[in-house]
Design a protein around this motif. Structure first.
Motif, PDB file in Angstrom:
ATOM      1  N   UNK A  17      18.193  -3.065  33.814  1.00 46.43           N
ATOM      2  CA  UNK A  17      17.081  -3.408  34.696  1.00 46.43           C
ATOM      3  C   UNK A  17      16.235  -2.186  35.008  1.00 46.43           C
ATOM      4  N   UNK A  18      16.884  -1.084  35.355  1.00 47.24           N
ATOM      5  CA  UNK A  18      16.148   0.119  35.735  1.00 47.24           C
ATOM      6  C   UNK A  18      15.397   0.692  34.543  1.00 47.24           C
ATOM      7  N   UNK A  19      16.066   0.827  33.417  1.00 46.53           N
ATOM      8  CA  UNK A  19      15.428   1.476  32.276  1.00 46.53           C
ATOM      9  C   UNK A  19      14.380   0.599  31.606  1.00 46.53           C
ATOM     10  N   UNK A  20      14.688  -0.628  31.385  1.00 42.73           N
ATOM     11  CA  UNK A  20      13.767  -1.486  30.638  1.00 42.73           C
ATOM     12  C   UNK A  20      12.682  -2.060  31.544  1.00 42.73           C
ATOM     13  N   UNK A  21      13.101  -2.761  32.563  1.00 43.01           N
ATOM     14  CA  UNK A  21      12.137  -3.470  33.393  1.00 43.01           C
ATOM     15  C   UNK A  21      11.311  -2.505  34.233  1.00 43.01           C
ATOM     16  N   UNK A  22      11.973  -1.651  34.974  1.00 48.01           N
ATOM     17  CA  UNK A  22      11.241  -0.802  35.903  1.00 48.01           C
ATOM     18  C   UNK A  22      10.473   0.300  35.188  1.00 48.01           C
ATOM     19  N   UNK A  23      11.161   1.080  34.376  1.00 45.72           N
ATOM     20  CA  UNK A  23      10.500   2.218  33.750  1.00 45.72           C
ATOM     21  C   UNK A  23       9.471   1.788  32.713  1.00 45.72           C
ATOM     22  N   UNK A  24       9.841   0.892  31.839  1.00 45.82           N
ATOM     23  CA  UNK A  24       8.930   0.526  30.763  1.00 45.82           C
ATOM     24  C   UNK A  24       7.781  -0.349  31.247  1.00 45.82           C
ATOM     25  N   UNK A  25       8.089  -1.390  31.993  1.00 50.43           N
ATOM     26  CA  UNK A  25       7.041  -2.325  32.381  1.00 50.43           C
ATOM     27  C   UNK A  25       6.219  -1.844  33.569  1.00 50.43           C
ATOM     28  N   UNK A  26       6.884  -1.416  34.631  1.00 53.94           N
ATOM     29  CA  UNK A  26       6.155  -1.024  35.839  1.00 53.94           C
ATOM     30  C   UNK A  26       5.538   0.358  35.680  1.00 53.94           C
ATOM     31  N   UNK A  27       6.368   1.345  35.407  1.00 56.94           N
ATOM     32  CA  UNK A  27       5.838   2.702  35.299  1.00 56.94           C
ATOM     33  C   UNK A  27       4.983   2.868  34.038  1.00 56.94           C
ATOM     34  N   UNK A  28       5.326   2.177  32.972  1.00 55.91           N
ATOM     35  CA  UNK A  28       4.526   2.265  31.751  1.00 55.91           C
ATOM     36  C   UNK A  28       3.119   1.736  31.952  1.00 55.91           C
ATOM     37  N   UNK A  43       4.229  10.920  34.342  1.00 62.06           N
ATOM     38  CA  UNK A  43       4.650   9.589  33.918  1.00 62.06           C
ATOM     39  C   UNK A  43       5.701   8.949  34.811  1.00 62.06           C
ATOM     40  N   UNK A  44       6.377   9.722  35.638  1.00 62.12           N
ATOM     41  CA  UNK A  44       7.396   9.148  36.520  1.00 62.12           C
ATOM     42  C   UNK A  44       7.074   9.400  37.991  1.00 62.12           C
ATOM     43  N   UNK A  48       2.098   6.466  39.796  1.00 61.72           N
ATOM     44  CA  UNK A  48       2.259   5.609  38.628  1.00 61.72           C
ATOM     45  C   UNK A  48       3.052   4.356  38.992  1.00 61.72           C
ATOM     46  N   UNK A  49       4.097   4.513  39.794  1.00 62.29           N
ATOM     47  CA  UNK A  49       4.920   3.372  40.203  1.00 62.29           C
ATOM     48  C   UNK A  49       4.128   2.405  41.072  1.00 62.29           C
TER      49      UNK A  49
END
Length: 91
Positions: A17-28, A43-44, A48-49
């Protein structure tokens, strides 16, 4: 043994959840949007968030509004009338 297995699966789900959903979708999404205006954005970073969360909120809201518009339009195109209070098509 069962407790260790459950703990492992739980940590795996949280990590996904943290790596895929949060980092990729939200922060990306936030990073790509912020890069349009500032080339030196982190980027982090928190900006950005926040921007990513706002973008997803706007996208979800727009999707719901478009779905409602399509439902109303389909009802009217079929010759019915739309009851806005009940949110249903009356034929």
């Amino acid at each position: 043994i069962a407790g260790d297995g459950f703990s492992f699966v739980f940590r795996l789900i949280i990590r996904f959840f943290v790596e895929i959903v949060f980092e990729a979708l939200v922060q990306g999404a936030g990073y790509l949007f912020c890069r349009l205006f500032n080339n030196k954005v982190k980027p982090d970073g928190i900006l950005v968030t926040v921007v990513g969360l706002l973008l997803w909120g706007i996208a979800i809201y727009a999707g719901l509004e478009i779905a409602a518009f399509i439902a109303i339009d389909s009802c009217l195109d079929a010759g019915g009338s739309y009851d806005y209070k009940l949110g249903t098509c009356v034929t």
